[in-house]
Scaffold this active site. Structure first.
Site, PDB file in Angstrom:
ATOM      1  N   LYS A  79       0.604  -1.376   0.356  1.00 22.34           N
ATOM      2  CA  LYS A  79      -0.178   0.272  -0.027  1.00 22.34           C
ATOM      3  C   LYS A  79       1.118   1.207   0.039  1.00 22.34           C
ATOM      4  O   LYS A  79       1.916   1.193   0.865  1.00 22.34           O
ATOM      5  CB  LYS A  79      -0.747  -0.174   1.179  1.00 22.34           C
ATOM      6  CG  LYS A  79      -1.844   1.315   1.082  1.00 22.34           C
ATOM      7  CD  LYS A  79      -3.224   1.186   2.671  1.00 22.34           C
ATOM      8  CE  LYS A  79      -4.199   2.111   2.874  1.00 22.34           C
ATOM      9  NZ  LYS A  79      -4.519   2.005   3.204  1.00 22.34           N
ATOM     10  N   SER A 109     -10.085   2.357   3.228  1.00 19.30           N
ATOM     11  CA  SER A 109      -8.798   3.335   1.586  1.00 19.30           C
ATOM     12  C   SER A 109      -7.913   1.511   1.179  1.00 19.30           C
ATOM     13  O   SER A 109      -7.694   2.457   0.355  1.00 19.30           O
ATOM     14  CB  SER A 109      -8.406   3.657   2.647  1.00 19.30           C
ATOM     15  OG  SER A 109      -7.744   3.530   3.544  1.00 19.30           O
ATOM     16  N   SER A 162     -10.272  -0.375   6.760  1.00 18.37           N
ATOM     17  CA  SER A 162      -9.297   0.316   5.854  1.00 18.37           C
ATOM     18  C   SER A 162      -8.751  -1.151   5.097  1.00 18.37           C
ATOM     19  O   SER A 162      -8.318  -1.574   4.080  1.00 18.37           O
ATOM     20  CB  SER A 162      -8.512   1.201   6.366  1.00 18.37           C
ATOM     21  OG  SER A 162      -9.421   2.850   5.408  1.00 18.37           O
TER      22      SER A 162
HETATM   23  N1  GLN Z   1     -13.717   4.757   6.252  1.00 14.07           N
HETATM   24  C1  GLN Z   1     -12.325   5.271   6.410  1.00 14.07           C
HETATM   25  C2  GLN Z   1     -12.998   6.541   7.348  1.00 14.07           C
HETATM   26  O1  GLN Z   1     -12.657   6.959   6.171  1.00 14.07           O
HETATM   27  C3  GLN Z   1     -11.454   4.202   7.848  1.00 14.07           C
HETATM   28  C4  GLN Z   1     -10.358   4.554   7.115  1.00 14.07           C
HETATM   29  C5  GLN Z   1      -8.946   3.497   7.518  1.00 14.07           C
HETATM   30  O2  GLN Z   1      -9.182   3.012   7.713  1.00 14.07           O
HETATM   31  N2  GLN Z   1      -7.655   3.913   6.947  1.00 14.07           N
HETATM   32  O3  GLN Z   1     -11.676   6.827   7.940  1.00 14.07           O
END
Ligand code: GLN
Length: 484
Positions: free
Chosen positions: A76, A151, A175
């Site tokens: 990532k 994400s 995410s």
């Molecule tokens: N979707 C959540 C956010 O927008 C979690 C994102 C994540 O776990 N990095 O913060």
């Protein structure tokens, strides 16, 4: 080769049925063909990847190979990797070539894995659809009109489309698990503190955790053996003995107590998701598990609590991006303050700015007690619910996401709808617990559904066992998107 498990790939490499250079080239060719359509990778660097593969082949020939030596793994783009462009999905870091390796990256390098490329992601890991990336949205390989989740959407899309053998993700509020669910793959967010955050670009430090994403629980266990471990450069890294995460994979599930939180099965879950989850629970009963009804009464507060705490931490973490030492700097500006302002205004996208503003607000004098402190108190209550629940069960199960993958653009202008995508995953981060998602069927539009398995602290090996036994009995995890 594309359908082989990590264990099978390792065996093929050691038996010289294929070289790491050939295997890496196989993936690079596939990426050249499919990545323009899926946009799963931000950066490819075939020269570095092939050089690593060559070094791995030498190690394989010398007989000093480890289980992942020579295997192409994607990273990532939140992990700093020496000599690689490391953008975190943001224009702010569009020109940032990292001078050092994140701990996780060094661990893969030491294991002899090949870094196949940096995967696309929501900007600074803020999002649930990969649409906030400065490098454009990622497509779901099951239906390219749909989002892969976020994400870690680039990673999920790459694993599902067989554009890597396995990959890394990070999970602050869901995410790893949510994109794994939406792309029909397996993903594990470990207990907070198990994987070092050193060199992992910070979003909300008290919640961020790295973890593996792959095609099966067995693959995740091998990835965990490389990723987990103490690192003194991360002050929240936990000092524990190294574990072999594959050790319990083959244990029978007889007597396993599965807790089903009544709050997860109330309104909100799509009926197609509910059907797949119920079928998975029925399969677990066949495997010898018993079901226990539990309650997580405060979990309904996890989304509002998270959207106070995560932006608060983000507003502080992101203050380092000021256009001075690295990253984006506005081309024209007046004095120093103007340079900061213009660089940040131009370098950050809309969602990141929204979070910085919310975070700054909840931390400001006068609102700190009303929002930030209150959210911290509720965070403790949410964690306490799990402590109570684990007196009665060994693992907790439920859906990973309320719906299957939605269409690109569908939730774009409604941040609150987007935030609700993580309604089942966020409490796990707030409590610091490990959570995973495994594929358990298909819903409407033939899109994958994910089963969430939540474990007690440090119970990753048991969760992997619970997932692996299900994957021995079913074949959802080996389904692949067709027609790519
Ligand atoms: N979707 C959540 C956010 O927008 C979690 C994102 C994540 O776990 N990095 O913060």
């Amino acid at each position: 080769m594309l359908e082989s498990s990590l264990q099978q790939l390792g065996a093929a490499l050691r038996a010289k049925k294929i070289s790491s250079v050939e295997l890496t080239q196989l993936y690079l060719d596939r990426m050249a063909r499919l990545n323009p359509r899926l946009n799963a990778y931000i950066t490819l660097n075939p020269e570095i990847s092939l050089a690593q593969a060559k070094a791995a082949d030498a190690r394989l020939a010398a007989g000093t190979a480890e289980p992942l030596t020579g295997i192409p793994v994607a990273q990532k783009d939140i992990f700093c990797a020496k000599d690689w462009l490391t953008t975190c999905g943001s224009k702010m870091l569009h020109n940032f070539v990292s001078p050092y390796d994140a701990h996780i990256i060094s661990q893969f390098n030491n294991a002899g894995a090949v870094n196949l490329g940096k995967t696309n992601m929501d900007e600074f890991a803020m999002g649930s659809s990969n649409e906030t990336s400065h490098y454009g949205p990622v497509k779901n390989p099951w239906d390219t009109q749909r989002v892969p989740g976020g994400s870690s959407g680039g990673t999920a899309s790459a694993v599902a489309a067989r554009l890597c053998a396995a990959a890394t993700g990070t999970d602050t509020g869901g995410s790893i698990r949510q994109p794994a669910a939406l792309c029909g793959i397996s993903g594990l967010k470990p207990t907070y503190g198990v994987c070092s955050r050193y060199g992992m670009i910070a979003f909300a430090s008290s919640l961020d955790q790295a973890g593996p994403m792959g095609r099966s629980a067995e693959d995740l266990a091998l990835m965990m053996n490389v990723m987990a471990g103490f690192d003194e450069r991360d002050s929240t890294s936990l000092q524990r003995d190294n574990e072999d995460y594959t050790r319990d994979l083959n244990k029978p599930l007889t007597g396993l107590r599965i807790g089903l939180p009544k709050e997860f099965f109330a309104e909100g879950m799509g009926s197609d998701v509910a059907k797949a989850i119920e079928a998975a629970i029925a399969e677990y009963k066949k495997l010898g598990a018993t079901i226990v009804d539990i309650s997580l009464p405060n979990s309904k507060l996890s989304v509002p609590v998270y959207y106070v705490l995560a932006p608060a931490e983000a507003s502080s973490n992101l203050s380092r991006f000021d256009g001075v030492r690295y990253g984006y700097r506005a081309p024209e500006y007046g004095d120093l303050a103007d340079m900061y302002e213009k660089s940040r205004a131009q370098g950050f996208g809309a969602e990141v700015k929204r979070r910085i503003m919310i975070g700054t607000y909840v931390l400001s004098h006068g609102y700190y007690d009303a929002y930030y402190i209150k959210a911290q108190k509720i965070r403790r209550l949410i964690a306490q619910d799990f402590v109570e629940a684990y007196k009665h069960c060994d693992v907790i199960m439920g859906p990973t996401s309320p719906s299957t993958a939605f269409k690109l653009g569908e939730k774009g202008d409604d941040p609150v709808q987007m935030y609700l995508s993580d309604i089942y995953t966020i409490a796990v981060n707030l409590a610091g617990l490990p959570g995973m998602s495994i594929p358990c069927g298909f819903g409407d539009n033939n899109m994958p559904v994910g089963l969430q398995i939540i474990g007690n602290y440090f119970d990753e090996a048991r969760m992997l066992n619970v997932a692996h036994q299900y994957q021995l009995a079913t074949d959802w995890h080996s389904r692949a998107p067709q027609g790519l």
